[in-house]
Design an enzyme around this catalytic site. Structure first.
Site: not given
Ligand code: HPA
Ligand code: ZN
Length: 331
Positions: A14, A16, A194, A197, A275-276
């Site tokens: 996961h 981005h 997703h 969340e 994630d980021d």
């Protein structure tokens, strides 16, 4: 522990790729492309990363990726991340990418695909790293736009390991995207989404029932619904959890409040992810270390999590066996 966590062969499910854009690269791409930034320096960018929720992050995330214009930019973005990840002991990366967020700026899918494909070959050759590609639909955009993207991606269908669903969750339930996910299913393309969340547990149920996903990204809010937790456990659904992301986007207040220990106790299949990483204070290793510090987990728990990521990755069985062997060898 730090040394062990670095050596642990980690598969990231996961991420981005646009969220791996570090301020340094943002500035150099801005200069290369003649794009002006609303920041004077790298420190100012980092100081702006103080988020109150998912939307406040997304605003800066979409603004930041404005520097990405050419195939070379996407190549450099991804290689910059793969090199950092590899140095942290990451052996496999599955990257979400957001074509709609580029198309609105006049950057078309072939440009994105060329750059990311080059980076994937480069990562394999230079780092021995395997990668997978997850084309994400923006859930706060119309369903028709997602379907148009799906059809325009026809030349690339074979290169997609999965399609996903991201961006602002609240008010944009999985049900909105039934048709496009059904199209992906017909084409034999796996699906992830997703859910849970910021959105309610019902969105997790919808993603399973209506979108037929094989993994849930985040999913931490399932704990509010014991029946759903039992279902996730019984069906062996994998949650791709992103602890530092959840803290930075205030899904939880601090790491010690994170529900990972409860999710684990409930018998769920979990993986740890960044994630980021450029926005949330670190990559895979930082996420693993934050868990070690907050929960005092044993090596066995991290081995279990790393093993689940290998089991749930979009890789062929030869590579899966190879990664399981690397994991066994690290003990
Ligand atoms: N959640 C939803 N959408 C996203 C995220 C996230 O954490 N990062 C990039 N797009
Ligand atoms: Zn995400």
């Amino acid at each position: 522990m730090r040394d062990f966590l670095r050596r642990l062969p980690k598969a990231e499910l996961h991420l981005h790729i646009e969220g791996s854009l570090e301020p340094e690269l943002m500035f150099s791409l801005a200069e290369r492309n003649g794009v002006s930034l609303p920041y004077a320096c790298v420190e100012e960018v980092r100081a702006a990363y103080d988020f109150s929720d998912l939307q406040s992050f997304l605003d800066l995330y979409y603004q930041g990726m404005n520097v990405l214009r050419t195939a070379e930019d996407f190549h450099d973005l991804a290689m910059d991340y793969f090199r950092r990840a590899s140095a942290e002991g990451v052996v496999h990366v599955e990257m979400h990418f957001d074509p709609q967020a580029h198309r609105v700026r006049g950057v078309e899918l072939p440009v994105v695909m060329e750059g990311l494909s080059q980076a994937r070959r480069h990562a394999q050759r230079e780092l021995g790293m395997s990668t997978a590609l997850i084309m994400a639909f923006l859930r706060d955009r119309p369903a028709e736009e997602a379907m148009a993207l799906m059809e325009s991606a026809a030349p690339y269908w074979e290169m997609l390991d999965a399609v996903g669903l991201d961006s602002a969750e609240r008010g944009n339930p999985p049900a909105k995207f039934v048709e496009v996910f059904e199209r992906a299913r017909q084409l034999g393309i796996p699906r992830v989404a997703h859910a849970g969340e910021e959105g309610p547990p019902d969105y997790i149920r919808e993603a399973l029932d209506l979108l037929d996903v094989c993994r849930i990204d985040h999913g931490v809010r399932c704990l509010e619904d014991p029946e759903l937790v039992a279902r996730l456990r019984d069906e062996g659904v994998v949650l791709t959890v992103c602890p530092l992301s959840n803290v930075r986007l205030r899904v939880v207040e601090r790491m010690t409040d994170h529900p990972l220990p409860q999710l684990l106790d409930a018998g769920l299949r979990l993986t740890l992810n960044s994630d980021d990483p450029a926005y949330f204070g670190g990559g895979m290793l930082a996420n693993f270390e934050a868990c070690a510090e907050a929960f005092g987990w044993s090596k066995e728990i991290f081995i279990q999590l790393a093993g689940t990521a290998i089991e749930a990755a979009f890789i062929d069985e030869t590579r899966r066996l190879d990664l399981h062997r690397q994991l066994a060898a690290c003990l």
